[in-house]
Motif scaffolding. Structure first.
Motif, mmCIF file in Angstrom:
data_model
loop_
_atom_site.group_PDB
_atom_site.id
_atom_site.type_symbol
_atom_site.label_atom_id
_atom_site.label_comp_id
_atom_site.label_asym_id
_atom_site.label_seq_id
_atom_site.Cartn_x
_atom_site.Cartn_y
_atom_site.Cartn_z
ATOM 1 N N ARG A 109 36.884 32.639 39.526
ATOM 2 C CA ARG A 109 36.481 33.868 40.229
ATOM 3 C C ARG A 109 37.297 35.070 39.758
ATOM 4 N N ARG A 110 38.444 34.820 39.151
ATOM 5 C CA ARG A 110 39.313 35.897 38.682
ATOM 6 C C ARG A 110 38.972 36.350 37.267
ATOM 7 N N ILE A 111 38.062 35.650 36.584
ATOM 8 C CA ILE A 111 37.685 36.005 35.213
ATOM 9 C C ILE A 111 36.814 37.263 35.242
ATOM 10 N N GLY A 112 37.104 38.167 34.344
ATOM 11 C CA GLY A 112 36.329 39.396 34.223
ATOM 12 C C GLY A 112 37.241 40.598 34.247
ATOM 13 N N GLY A 113 36.629 41.750 34.305
ATOM 14 C CA GLY A 113 37.423 42.975 34.329
ATOM 15 C C GLY A 113 36.858 43.970 35.311
ATOM 16 N N GLY A 114 37.720 44.779 35.857
ATOM 17 C CA GLY A 114 37.298 45.802 36.808
ATOM 18 C C GLY A 114 36.648 45.185 38.025
ATOM 19 N N ALA A 115 35.507 45.739 38.406
ATOM 20 C CA ALA A 115 34.790 45.246 39.587
ATOM 21 C C ALA A 115 33.891 44.058 39.257
ATOM 22 N N VAL A 116 33.743 43.749 37.981
ATOM 23 C CA VAL A 116 32.853 42.663 37.560
ATOM 24 C C VAL A 116 33.691 41.431 37.250
ATOM 25 N N ARG A 159 34.696 36.547 55.536
ATOM 26 C CA ARG A 159 34.921 37.811 56.229
ATOM 27 C C ARG A 159 36.112 37.724 57.170
ATOM 28 N N THR A 160 36.504 36.502 57.533
ATOM 29 C CA THR A 160 37.586 36.339 58.509
ATOM 30 C C THR A 160 38.960 36.419 57.879
ATOM 31 N N ALA A 161 39.035 36.479 56.568
ATOM 32 C CA ALA A 161 40.353 36.473 55.922
ATOM 33 C C ALA A 161 40.525 37.639 54.959
ATOM 34 N N PRO A 162 40.333 38.891 55.408
ATOM 35 C CA PRO A 162 40.503 40.005 54.474
ATOM 36 C C PRO A 162 41.931 40.142 53.973
ATOM 37 N N SER A 163 42.902 39.722 54.773
ATOM 38 C CA SER A 163 44.291 39.823 54.317
ATOM 39 C C SER A 163 44.546 38.865 53.155
ATOM 40 N N THR A 164 43.866 37.707 53.138
ATOM 41 C CA THR A 164 44.012 36.761 52.034
ATOM 42 C C THR A 164 43.410 37.343 50.770
ATOM 43 N N ALA A 165 42.221 37.947 50.883
ATOM 44 C CA ALA A 165 41.591 38.553 49.713
ATOM 45 C C ALA A 165 42.452 39.689 49.173
ATOM 46 N N ALA A 166 43.017 40.490 50.064
ATOM 47 C CA ALA A 166 43.888 41.578 49.623
ATOM 48 C C ALA A 166 45.140 41.025 48.959
ATOM 49 N N ALA A 167 45.671 39.924 49.494
ATOM 50 C CA ALA A 167 46.857 39.306 48.899
ATOM 51 C C ALA A 167 46.541 38.786 47.504
ATOM 52 N N ASP A 168 45.339 38.201 47.314
ATOM 53 C CA ASP A 168 44.939 37.723 45.991
ATOM 54 C C ASP A 168 44.834 38.874 45.001
ATOM 55 N N LEU A 169 44.237 39.990 45.426
ATOM 56 C CA LEU A 169 44.141 41.146 44.553
ATOM 57 C C LEU A 169 45.529 41.678 44.223
ATOM 58 N N GLU A 170 46.405 41.681 45.198
ATOM 59 C CA GLU A 170 47.776 42.154 44.984
ATOM 60 C C GLU A 170 48.484 41.248 43.981
ATOM 61 N N LYS A 171 48.308 39.908 44.104
ATOM 62 C CA LYS A 171 48.922 38.964 43.172
ATOM 63 C C LYS A 171 48.431 39.230 41.756
ATOM 64 N N ASP A 172 47.074 39.375 41.631
ATOM 65 C CA ASP A 172 46.497 39.580 40.312
ATOM 66 C C ASP A 172 46.956 40.895 39.691
ATOM 67 N N SER A 173 47.147 41.917 40.500
ATOM 68 C CA SER A 173 47.556 43.213 39.949
ATOM 69 C C SER A 173 49.013 43.194 39.466
ATOM 70 N N HIS A 174 49.808 42.265 39.974
ATOM 71 C CA HIS A 174 51.202 42.168 39.541
ATOM 72 C C HIS A 174 51.402 41.164 38.421
ATOM 73 N N ALA A 175 50.326 40.554 37.967
ATOM 74 C CA ALA A 175 50.428 39.525 36.923
ATOM 75 C C ALA A 175 50.798 40.132 35.589
ATOM 76 N N PRO A 235 30.765 33.397 48.647
ATOM 77 C CA PRO A 235 31.329 34.737 48.852
ATOM 78 C C PRO A 235 32.642 34.640 49.612
ATOM 79 N N PRO A 236 33.522 35.611 49.406
ATOM 80 C CA PRO A 236 34.783 35.594 50.155
ATOM 81 C C PRO A 236 34.487 35.618 51.648
#
Length: 189
Positions: free
Chosen positions: A92-99, A173-189, A170-171
């Motif tokens: 699910r993390r493969i790709g670039g930008g919003a895609v 809806r009950t865990a938006p903090s988890t999705a945000a944490a995943d994005l945060e992890k990926d942005s610091h990679a 799909p991600p």
């Protein structure tokens, strides 16, 4: 530890030990051993050391191939990445930008080839790891990858189904903090 069918299994301990040893190669800048692991047709000492962690002879190929995938991902990296999640979650993390993930046609085709394979799809797994590396995204958990592949042929474990579901669902809806944490992890990679 119990396996996916409820029986006692040393798989989890062994896969964690393999991952720790592989991470030590990166941590200690043992680039020669990592390079040897990336040469699948030439089996030298690092390859055989990876096999030592296999609890059974039947699982040796899995341990050797995951060591190869680990070395492919870590080529030129200074810090080990233990990864997280299943291969489906990592894809699910493969790709670039919003895609990314299911929205990336290449990632979707790759996951479709992986989950439809009856045999362990080593070539496609290598491609998935290479894509994660090129996108600078976290890999799947290496220990979990070993464990999942150890049960690839177990119909009760349904590994390919689990990977496909993790990729296409799909991600929540009950865990938006988890999705945000995943994005945060990926942005610091």
């Amino acid at each position: 530890m119990t396996d996916r069918t409820g029986a006692d299994s040393p798989t989890g301990e062994n896969s964690a030990a393999l991952t720790a040893w592989l991470a030590s190669l990166v941590h200690n800048n043992d680039n020669a051993s990592l390079a040897e692991l990336r040469r699948p047709r030439v089996q030298r000492e690092p390859h055989f050391r990876a096999l030592w962690y296999s609890p059974t002879e039947a699982q040796r190929e899995i341990y050797g191939q995951v060591a190869f995938l680990f070395a492919v991902y870590h080529q030129g990296r200074a810090k080990p990445d233990y990864g997280y999640g299943s291969l489906g979650e990592a894809a699910r993390r493969i790709g670039g930008g919003a895609v990314r993930g299911p929205d990336d046609p290449g990632a979707a085709r790759l996951v479709d080839r992986i989950v439809s394979s009856r045999r362990v799809p080593w070539r496609h797994l290598q491609h998935a790891v290479a894509r994660l590396r090129s996108c600078d995204r976290h890999p799947p958990s290496w220990a979990r990858l070993v464990d999942d592949l150890s049960f690839w042929h177990d119909r009760k474990a349904r590994i390919s189904y689990e990977w496909g579901a993790a990729f296409y669902m799909p991600p929540t809806r009950t865990a938006p903090s988890t999705a945000a944490a995943d994005l945060e992890k990926d942005s610091h990679a």
